[in-house]
Motif scaffolding. Structure first.
Motif, PDB file in Angstrom:
ATOM      1  N   UNK A   1     -20.389   9.445  -3.606  1.00  0.00           N
ATOM      2  CA  UNK A   1     -21.066   9.733  -2.200  1.00  0.00           C
ATOM      3  C   UNK A   1     -20.818   8.805  -1.025  1.00  0.00           C
ATOM      4  N   UNK A   2     -20.581   7.579  -1.387  1.00  0.00           N
ATOM      5  CA  UNK A   2     -20.160   6.728   0.102  1.00  0.00           C
ATOM      6  C   UNK A   2     -18.803   6.723   0.104  1.00  0.00           C
ATOM      7  N   UNK A   3     -17.918   6.882  -0.889  1.00  0.00           N
ATOM      8  CA  UNK A   3     -16.446   6.335  -0.754  1.00  0.00           C
ATOM      9  C   UNK A   3     -16.364   5.187  -0.293  1.00  0.00           C
ATOM     10  N   UNK A   4     -17.032   4.321  -0.239  1.00  0.00           N
ATOM     11  CA  UNK A   4     -17.208   3.017   0.343  1.00  0.00           C
ATOM     12  C   UNK A   4     -15.835   2.554   0.911  1.00  0.00           C
ATOM     13  N   UNK A   5     -15.881   2.206   2.257  1.00  0.00           N
ATOM     14  CA  UNK A   5     -14.388   2.059   2.871  1.00  0.00           C
ATOM     15  C   UNK A   5     -13.648   0.818   2.414  1.00  0.00           C
ATOM     16  N   UNK A   6     -14.277  -0.061   1.948  1.00  0.00           N
ATOM     17  CA  UNK A   6     -13.558  -1.471   1.447  1.00  0.00           C
ATOM     18  C   UNK A   6     -12.949  -1.086   0.097  1.00  0.00           C
ATOM     19  N   UNK A   7     -13.744  -0.232  -0.682  1.00  0.00           N
ATOM     20  CA  UNK A   7     -13.049  -0.045  -2.003  1.00  0.00           C
ATOM     21  C   UNK A   7     -12.142   0.904  -1.938  1.00  0.00           C
ATOM     22  N   UNK A   8     -12.236   2.046  -0.894  1.00  0.00           N
ATOM     23  CA  UNK A   8     -11.310   3.330  -0.647  1.00  0.00           C
ATOM     24  C   UNK A   8     -10.060   2.606  -0.253  1.00  0.00           C
ATOM     25  N   UNK A   9     -10.100   1.803   0.805  1.00  0.00           N
ATOM     26  CA  UNK A   9      -8.699   1.027   1.385  1.00  0.00           C
ATOM     27  C   UNK A   9      -8.149   0.216   0.250  1.00  0.00           C
ATOM     28  N   UNK A  10      -8.743  -0.430  -0.695  1.00  0.00           N
ATOM     29  CA  UNK A  10      -8.121  -1.252  -1.687  1.00  0.00           C
ATOM     30  C   UNK A  10      -7.576  -0.143  -2.676  1.00  0.00           C
ATOM     31  N   UNK A  11      -8.204   1.094  -2.963  1.00  0.00           N
ATOM     32  CA  UNK A  11      -7.466   1.851  -3.782  1.00  0.00           C
ATOM     33  C   UNK A  11      -6.189   2.359  -3.199  1.00  0.00           C
ATOM     34  N   UNK A  12      -6.217   2.968  -1.970  1.00  0.00           N
ATOM     35  CA  UNK A  12      -4.903   3.239  -1.231  1.00  0.00           C
ATOM     36  C   UNK A  12      -4.136   1.938  -1.203  1.00  0.00           C
ATOM     37  N   UNK A  13      -4.305   0.953  -1.069  1.00  0.00           N
ATOM     38  CA  UNK A  13      -3.502  -0.352  -1.080  1.00  0.00           C
ATOM     39  C   UNK A  13      -2.720  -0.524  -2.019  1.00  0.00           C
TER      40      UNK A  13
ATOM     41  N   UNK B   1      -9.851  -7.821  -6.219  1.00  0.00           N
ATOM     42  CA  UNK B   1      -9.826  -8.175  -4.757  1.00  0.00           C
ATOM     43  C   UNK B   1     -11.105  -8.122  -4.359  1.00  0.00           C
ATOM     44  N   UNK B   2     -12.092  -6.940  -4.704  1.00  0.00           N
ATOM     45  CA  UNK B   2     -13.501  -6.786  -4.351  1.00  0.00           C
ATOM     46  C   UNK B   2     -14.260  -7.903  -4.690  1.00  0.00           C
ATOM     47  N   UNK B   3     -14.242  -8.475  -5.902  1.00  0.00           N
ATOM     48  CA  UNK B   3     -15.098  -9.425  -6.136  1.00  0.00           C
ATOM     49  C   UNK B   3     -15.084 -10.450  -5.328  1.00  0.00           C
ATOM     50  N   UNK B   4     -14.242 -10.896  -4.554  1.00  0.00           N
ATOM     51  CA  UNK B   4     -13.981 -12.155  -3.811  1.00  0.00           C
ATOM     52  C   UNK B   4     -14.138 -11.740  -2.441  1.00  0.00           C
TER      53      UNK B   4
ATOM     54  N   UNK C   1     -12.603  -4.985 -15.559  1.00  0.00           N
ATOM     55  CA  UNK C   1     -12.787  -6.205 -14.683  1.00  0.00           C
ATOM     56  C   UNK C   1     -11.504  -6.706 -14.191  1.00  0.00           C
ATOM     57  N   UNK C   2     -10.490  -6.444 -14.822  1.00  0.00           N
ATOM     58  CA  UNK C   2      -9.077  -7.005 -14.543  1.00  0.00           C
ATOM     59  C   UNK C   2      -8.301  -5.840 -13.650  1.00  0.00           C
ATOM     60  N   UNK C   3      -9.065  -4.747 -13.364  1.00  0.00           N
ATOM     61  CA  UNK C   3      -7.960  -3.769 -12.505  1.00  0.00           C
ATOM     62  C   UNK C   3      -7.942  -4.503 -11.149  1.00  0.00           C
TER      63      UNK C   3
ATOM     64  N   UNK D   1      -3.580 -16.432   1.448  1.00  0.00           N
ATOM     65  CA  UNK D   1      -4.306 -15.275   1.868  1.00  0.00           C
ATOM     66  C   UNK D   1      -3.809 -13.872   0.791  1.00  0.00           C
ATOM     67  N   UNK D   2      -4.460 -12.830   0.875  1.00  0.00           N
ATOM     68  CA  UNK D   2      -3.829 -11.499   0.304  1.00  0.00           C
ATOM     69  C   UNK D   2      -2.647 -11.103   0.774  1.00  0.00           C
ATOM     70  N   UNK D   3      -2.432 -11.165   2.188  1.00  0.00           N
ATOM     71  CA  UNK D   3      -1.036 -10.912   2.669  1.00  0.00           C
ATOM     72  C   UNK D   3      -0.061 -11.774   2.438  1.00  0.00           C
ATOM     73  N   UNK D   4      -0.488 -13.082   2.171  1.00  0.00           N
ATOM     74  CA  UNK D   4       0.532 -14.000   1.701  1.00  0.00           C
ATOM     75  C   UNK D   4       1.082 -13.540   0.201  1.00  0.00           C
TER      76      UNK D   4
END
Length: 512
Positions: free
Chosen positions: A259-271, A224-227, A217-219, A188-191
């Motif tokens: 406009x959306x600051x899509x939560x899953x993208x934003x949380x990944x940026x913070x991560x 992470x988002x693509x999967x 593409x490799x950022x 997993x990602x946590x692993x």
């Protein structure tokens, strides 16, 4: 849609409309127009084709090219010259080549590069007529589904190159380090994060993680988002693999991240920002000049995103020359549940015939030649009996520096690909899954291609703005609270015009 993990991987990892109106097949000389791809040298004028491809030259490049040209001379009275461009310079140099009218016959392009823009601006030949007359092997080695999904405004401006319906993706980590640190296999990602932090704390001198900054593409966030099949977010490809405009789910809506600051993208940026501040992500992620793969094989980094499901044999061989017990393993976060992944059946890479070429027919004849098994094998694997040998019908074994010239850059297709005989069973399972169209849910936007012509100035303007912020934000090097606001302030008005035009075109497409 995917790059195959074959010989191109070593090259690529060690290095991210107004329809063309000309008549297909025009522009060649009279001798070429009168003969098909099977014509002998006595009936064809001598021609040297100029081919532009990305990547790097493999170990046996010169020897293999000599054999390629020997065969081409005998069969087509043709020679081929490759201009190989590093990925970091690909966009700029190919732009200059096309706009300046430099003598080029075949050019690699891609949706993540500038395929749509260059096609709409008239730089590439429409290929339907050339394929019908000179490209029977090119046509038959790709299913009709692939041809239909990879047209631009109903026309064929490039031969699609791929052997599966999505990209292979994994994070390569060091198995030997993981076992030394007594960590279980990474599932997993946590692993994965536990592994990265353990490397930081116990392996001084090795950078835990390096993502790619020259190709979005490799950022790390893109990777992470693509999967993540819970959201099925994917790029619209108006600016490469940028997620600033994105599709989500399967409704045909063009979403604007400003406009959306899509939560899953934003949380990944913070991560990833935390990874950077914790010195898990390389502090040189934006300025590093060597590829992540190259640095990993030099024992300098412990993890890197790679466009593959499994570890190529040459990678471990090379690593062992630096660390005797070094071994890589692939962490795959891809979801193997049938139907969970969307696919538009588009390929990531294309080979195009340049509109200004004086040898269009011969260029297609060469592509047809390259899409015959014996020539395909030569170009991809090298000289049979010297660099590789066949095992059964669809496998191969390496002999000595297994390396050809090209694969995904010129002729990759699902019919002629061979699999390395040493491929492990789990990697084979993943590859077989993505090679079956029925394992995917059809993207509602399948067949849609955005025509950037009405907003070409805005697209160019946004590309300049994006270059200042995207990689820094999506790899953790820039503080998101401060720099996202700057990015938005500079780019939102321009992006809104692009989004509005793209949505207009998408709605018209869906209405049909």
């Amino acid at each position: 849609m995917a790059k195959s993990i074959s010989k191109f991987l070593m090259m690529s990892l060690l290095g991210a409309a107004v329809a063309v109106s000309g008549c297909s097949g025009s522009g060649g000389n009279a001798a070429e127009s009168e003969h098909s791809g099977g014509a002998g040298t006595s009936s064809l004028d001598p021609v040297t084709l100029q081919v532009v491809i990305p990547g790097g030259k493999g170990t046996n490049f010169d020897e293999v090219l000599a054999e390629v040209n020997k065969r081409l001379k005998a069969e087509l009275n043709t020679q081929v010259k490759f201009t190989v461009i590093d990925f970091a310079d690909l966009n700029q140099k190919t732009n200059v080549m096309l706009s300046s009218g430099e003598s080029v016959d075949l050019m690699f392009d891609a949706p993540w590069l500038h395929l749509d823009t260059m096609s709409s601006q008239g730089y590439y030949e429409e290929l339907s007529g050339l394929l019908d007359q000179y490209g029977p092997n090119v046509k038959k080695t790709r299913p009709q589904q692939m041809w239909d999904a990879n047209k631009i405004n109903g026309s064929i401006y490039g031969v699609p190159l791929g052997s599966a319906y999505t990209q292979e993706r994994a994070v390569f980590i060091r198995k030997d380090l993981r076992e030394q640190m007594k960590l279980p296999p990474v599932k997993t990602y946590e692993d994965l994060k536990a592994y990265l932090y353990a490397v930081r704390d116990s392996k001084p001198g090795i950078t835990p993680l390096l993502a790619g900054a020259d190709d979005v593409t490799y950022s790390w966030v893109n990777w992470l988002i693509r999967d993540d099949t819970s959201v099925n977010i994917r790029p619209t490809n108006f600016a490469g693999a940028s997620l600033i405009l994105y599709y989500k789910g399967n409704d045909g809506k063009v979403n604007n991240f400003f406009e959306t600051r899509e939560p899953v993208i934003w949380s990944s940026i913070q991560d990833v920002r935390k990874l950077f501040k914790d010195q898990v992500m390389s502090q040189d992620v934006l300025t590093n000049k060597s590829s992540p793969a190259e640095m990993q094989l030099q024992n300098k980094i412990a993890a890197s995103p790679q466009m593959a499901f499994g570890i190529p044999k040459p990678f471990n061989d090379q690593l062992k020359q630096v660390v005797s017990d070094g071994e890589l393993e692939a962490v795959r976060l891809f979801d193997l549940t049938p139907g969970k992944n969307l696919s538009n059946f588009k390929m990531d890479n294309f080979i195009c015939i340049v509109k200004a070429s004086k040898h269009k027919e011969r260029a297609m004849m060469f592509l047809d030649w390259a899409n015959r098994q014996e020539n395909y094998d030569l170009l991809e694997h090298g000289i049979e009996g010297v660099n590789w040998k066949a095992v059964g019908e669809h496998q191969y074994e390496t002999l000595n520096n297994d390396a050809g010239i090209v694969s995904f850059q010129l002729m990759l297709n699902p019919a002629l690909e061979r699999e390395w005989v040493g491929t492990d069973e789990e990697t084979r399972e993943y590859r077989q899954f993505i090679a079956q169209a029925d394992n995917f849910t059809k993207d509602i936007m399948t067949g849609f291609t955005f025509d950037p012509a009405p907003v070409k100035n805005e697209v160019a303007q946004f590309a300049t703005i994006q270059a200042k912020y995207y990689s820094g934000l999506f790899n953790g090097a820039l503080d998101p609270d401060e720099y996202f606001a700057k990015f938005k302030k500079e780019g939102e008005a321009v992006l809104k015009k692009i989004q509005t035009e793209m949505q207009r075109q998408a709605d018209a497409f869906l209405a049909q």
